[in-house]
Every structure is written in C-alpha cells, then in structure tokens.
Design a protein around this motif. Sequence first.
Motif: not given
Length: 766
Positions: A352, A360, A363, A761, A764
């Motif tokens: 990550r 997408y 995190e 980022r 959503t």
Amino acid sequence: MLRRLLPVVLSLMVVVLGVTALAARPQRSVPHRTADFVVIAGVAGLRWEDVDPQTTPTLWRMAEQGSIGSLSVRSAHRPTCPMDGWLTLGAGSFAAWSGNRPAGSCPAQTVAVERPDGNGANLPDQETVVHFNQEQLPWGAMPGSLSESVRCSVAVGPGAAVAAARPFGRVDRYAPALPDDPTQLLGSCVLSIVDLGTVDGATKAQRVAAARAADRQLARVLAARPPRSLVLVAGVSDTDRSARLHVAVADGPGWEGGWLTSATTGRDGYVQLVDLAPTALAALGRPMPERPFVGRPAVAVGGRPDLADAIAQPLDAEREAANQRGVAGWFFTLLAAALMLLAVAVLPLLRRARRHAGPYGPEPVPRRVVALVELLLIAAALAVPAALLADAVPWWRADRPGLAFAGVTALLVVAGTAAVRFVPGYRSTLGPLGAVAALTVLVVGADVLTGSRLQLNGVVGYSAQAGGRYAGLGTVGLGVFLAAALLSAGWLAQHVRKGWRPAVMVAVTGLAVVIVGSPYLGADPVGAIALTGGLSVAAVISAGGWLTVSRLAWAVVAAMAVTIGLAVVDLRRPAVERGSLGRFLAAIGDGSGGLPLHRSSTANFDTLVSSPLTVLALAGALLVWFALLQPWGGLMRLFGIYPAIRAAMAGTAVAAVIGGVLGGVALDVAGAAAALVVPMAALAALRVLDHSTDRTVPTAGRTRAEDAGVAGDGLADPSGPTPSGQEPPATDRGTGAGRTADPGEARADRRPPVPSPRPSRPVTAR
C-alpha cells in the motif's frame, strides 16, 4: 579508452590493497633454544580460580617469577576429558582417546599400562587409538609425535604415559608415581612429562584439597628439576561437561614475568593445549616433526601486571565467557524472531506504499504507522553493533547477567536509533541507510583498531573457551562489517558523478579490506579475500548497467589475483609462520589436503543445521526474493534509481557467501550481514514506493533528457534501466542535484506543476 581502462586500473588497485594488507605479519620474537631439559607437569581440571597463595603456594611463587596464560584445552572431542587432553598434548594436534563415550560427558576412563621390563612401559591400546585418530577424525592427528621428536622421554603417572607413548605404544621410561628422589629420573631424558593428578569435585572443599595435593607434588618436581630446564605447568583438560579455560605457567630462562602467547591465538595471555608440544621442541632446539603440528611455539611477552591483578584478568574473562554462551543463544534467536515479525509487518506496507493517481485505490497507511515501522527497522539493523558495544559494560558481573545485557543493549539500540533519526538528511530515501551503515562501520572498526577487546568473549564475538578464535574479527563481526563497509561505499558513491563511483567504491571498501585482512587488526585472510570478491563485483556495476561477462571477468581476476598474491607470499614463509591459506596449499602439495577439505565441509554442515544465524540468512533471502524484488516490492525500483546501492548489496551477497563457505561457517556471515542489510533495504524500498508517482517538473529552456540526467544520485540515473514509454522518474528530495516537485512546493527556476485531470484521492460513489 578511459572507460575501457577503468576496470583494469580498479582491479590493480584492489590487488595492491589486498596483498598489502595480507602480506605483512606482526613481528614476534623467534623461538630459539632456551633450555637443556623440559618438564611438562599436567593437572587435569586445574583452573585459575584454584590458585592462591594459601592453597597452592608453590604454583603461586612459580607464577610470580615465570610467565602465565589462560590455556584452551580444545581437543577433537568436546568437552576435553582427561585422556583426550593428555593425548592432544603428545600429538600436538586435536586428538581424542576414544569415540565410545556419551556425547557431552566425561566418564571415568582408565588406561592399561604394561611394564614388561620394569624400566619402560607399553600401552596395548595405542595402535587402536592411532587408527581412530588417523582414519575416523578430521584432524588426522598422530599420537606420540612429541615423543618421536626426541631421543628419549620420561613419563610419570598414567596420564603422562598417554602423552609420552610413541605411536606403536612404547614409553621409553615410566614410573607410576614420583619416587622419593626424582632427580635422577627427571634428568635421564631431555623431556619429562609428569601427571600431578586431577582437580575435581562437586564442592569447593574437594577442589581445594585436590589442588593442595597437586601443589605438593609440584614442589617435589621443582626441587628435583635438572639445571637449565624449562618447567611447564598446564591444566590439560576439563573434568565435566563445561568447557573452561585452564592454568598455563612457564618457568625457566627467558620466561620471566610475562604473558604467554602463540601464533595460534594472536592475543597476549592466551595459549592452546596444542601449543605445548611445539613449545617444548622449540625450547630444546629440536626440529618439528614431518607431519606439522596444529599448534605453534608459545613465547613470553611483557606488559604483565602484579600477579594478583594478572590472575584477576583471566578470571574475569572466564566469567564473561561462561555467561556469553547462554546469552548469545537467546540473543540471536530473539533477533531472528524480531526480524521475521518485522518482515510480516512490512509486507502490507509495501503493498500500500505506492501512491495511486487514479480515482480508486487502497487507503494509504497512516504516516505515524509508517514512521514507527521505519524506526523499528532501524533498531533491528542496529541490534548487532549495539550488542557488540554492550560488552564495554561489565554486564557479566551482575547477579542476573542476561537481564543486564538485555538492558544495556536496549539502551544502546534506542540511543543509536535516536541518533539516526535526527541526523541531517534523515528524510531522504537513503538517509537512514547511510547513517546506519556509517555507525556500524564506526563501532566495529573502532573495536578492531583497538585490539578487538569487545569481540573477545562477547555475545556477538567469539569465546576463548571454544578455542576457535582469540583475536581479530569474528564471524558476526565480519558479516556486519563487510555489509556496512559496502553500503557506506555505495551511499558515498551515489553522491558523486557516475564516472567516479567505481573509484569511490574501491577507495572506501579497499580500506575495509586492509582492516579485515591485516594480521595486526582483523587477522582474517579468508574474510579479506571474500570482501575483495564482493568489492570487485560492486565496483564494476556501481556506475550502472548490468553485470556483463567482461565485468564479471575483471571482478574474478581481481579476487583471484589477491588470493594468488597472498598464497605466494604465505608459501615463502617458514612452515611454522604460515597462515591458514599457506598451510592449506602446502597440504594440497604433499597430498594431505583432503583433511582440511573434510574439516571445512564438516564444519559448514554442522554450522548450517545448528546456528540461529542460518535462520536469519534464510529469512532475509525469502523476504528479498518473494517480497522486495517483486514488482510491488520496491527494491527493483530502488536498484534502477540508485545503481551504487544495487552494487553494494550485490557485493555484500557475494562476499558473505564466499566468506562463510571458505571460513567453514556456512551461512553465519550471510546471516549477520542480513541482519543489517535486509531492514535497510525494506526501509529504502518503502520510501522509494512513496515517491513512485512523483514527476520532475522540467526547467524552462532545458530538455526533458537534461532534467532526467541530472548529476549526483538523481532518481533518473541515465545508466539505470528505465522502462520504455514511461516518464523519467523524479529526483528524490535531498539526495542529489535535482529535487522532487512535492505538492505545495515551487521553485523559481521550475515551471508550476500541471494540474492532474483526476483527483489523486479516492472518490466515493454517491
């Protein structure tokens, strides 16, 4: 033309540095004839803790006027039982009385002594013992080599008969005990060996009584000693499962008031049991046997303090060595477990760490978590140098030495981690790697330059009780030192123009070769040869590109030239002054080279299956291969951006494997090196992945190729592999002439960053 000649010039530099380091030898007084008679008085189990003016007044007075040392009684079996010790004394090599005994114990053993003529004696089991040592043990010792080197010898007691028996079992003159007046008996032959008994017992009172009885016998020997004689008193063996250091005292002309030492130990105050046979022959002026002794003649050197203070030093070293064995086991076990846990923790961070530019993506890991893991990786890399430095504090004198060592080491790890955290340039990709490597080189190098006092009997050093090494760099010290030296050289080389990088690698690591190989310092010729091989590989690929056949050929030529140069120099020395390489080549020449090869292969296998450092090496290799070298692991990107670091890590792998195999320690050197390299590689990979989506903003008036090829250690090193069709990667902040265009940062000579058409980022979906 310069590019073609550079490998030749660098190879010559490596050869000159390596041969210079290995050719010199410390100047020691050459053993010469000092006596007309030699009397060796052996006491099985006698240790320095048994010696004091009240219990052993005769031995105390003898030690005051003579030379003393701590005696390692290593033999072909561990522990060395009394019969093993007496046989090793007479063989001058590592021998064993019998293989029919439980492992790790010393059962009561008796020796059959026949006296057919009442003058000499015969040992009927001697032929079986000789066959056992010659055919079944890897040392090929010849029992009776000492007695075969003189015209006649005297043995008093059954243990002395084992040492004085010739290979066919004959003892020239034998007495089961000292006669009332032993003057005539001790003066009948130039060599006398006397068994003064055994110091043993479950209680302190029993040991005191046995030591007092042996001292009374010694008083009779000294009273009857021949004129101009050398008397050697030695605690020839252990008496239980514990391997301990024992008493060694030499009294005679030329042996007044000093420390005993020999070429096999290289440290003042330490000798081996196998050194006593060549010492006796050298004192008598007799030639050494055709089959060379493993030991070397002992000599006396000055600098010894008052006897009470002098005895306190081996007693303290004995206590440290006794605690070292248990502490070292759990230290390396815990270190291997901690590194494996860190590897498990690093894996999700690596997956990550790369920033996603699309709408997408996962995190990102919180910065505080990443910072904590980075500090833990630094702490893990500093664990071995901190454990070495912990021996500057006498933790072994505490009531609970294991906890004391753990506390001191933890404090040093915290202090070292804090020092790395607050050094300038810590935020750069290579900042922690360079700081940890430099700190490790400083700690280990300072210890070697000051006599390797921290490694002697240290947790990450070597134990004098084991009898394998007494001075210079140990196995763990070699592993972390060669890794730190190559990484330091790679870090420095990355800060210069690529044309100068090979020269920087040779200059920095060449100095490390001198430190490792010099008999005055590291005293490890095998380690120097291994480091030379790693340096040669690192130098030829430090400027970028791949390890081509021609580059590999130059690296091999340089390493072989150093080895051949050392071999030629070593073979020109007398047999008693040769190092390990010279003795091995001489054995190959006379047809006995199979024994050293057998010993090396046996030692490699035993170490491979029993050492916790093997777990470190294998765990590190698995993490690198199945994680860091994967497309998501970041290490390949690190190698492409920083070719000097890639060269340093490749050289470390080569040197660690060569040093372990040739040194008979399997993967121990690689495990020690992995404890430093793998955490730093994981940390650098995390930081490279964190900058993986950064782009260099072109400067007005300059082409993209000019921006990508900035000098120094820019991310877009033109010599590193860059995938076709991709943007040139950005220069990492603080590591070169160019800098990363971080968000929110603008420079006057750069164009403003182009806005991204998509948010970086995750968005959503509503």
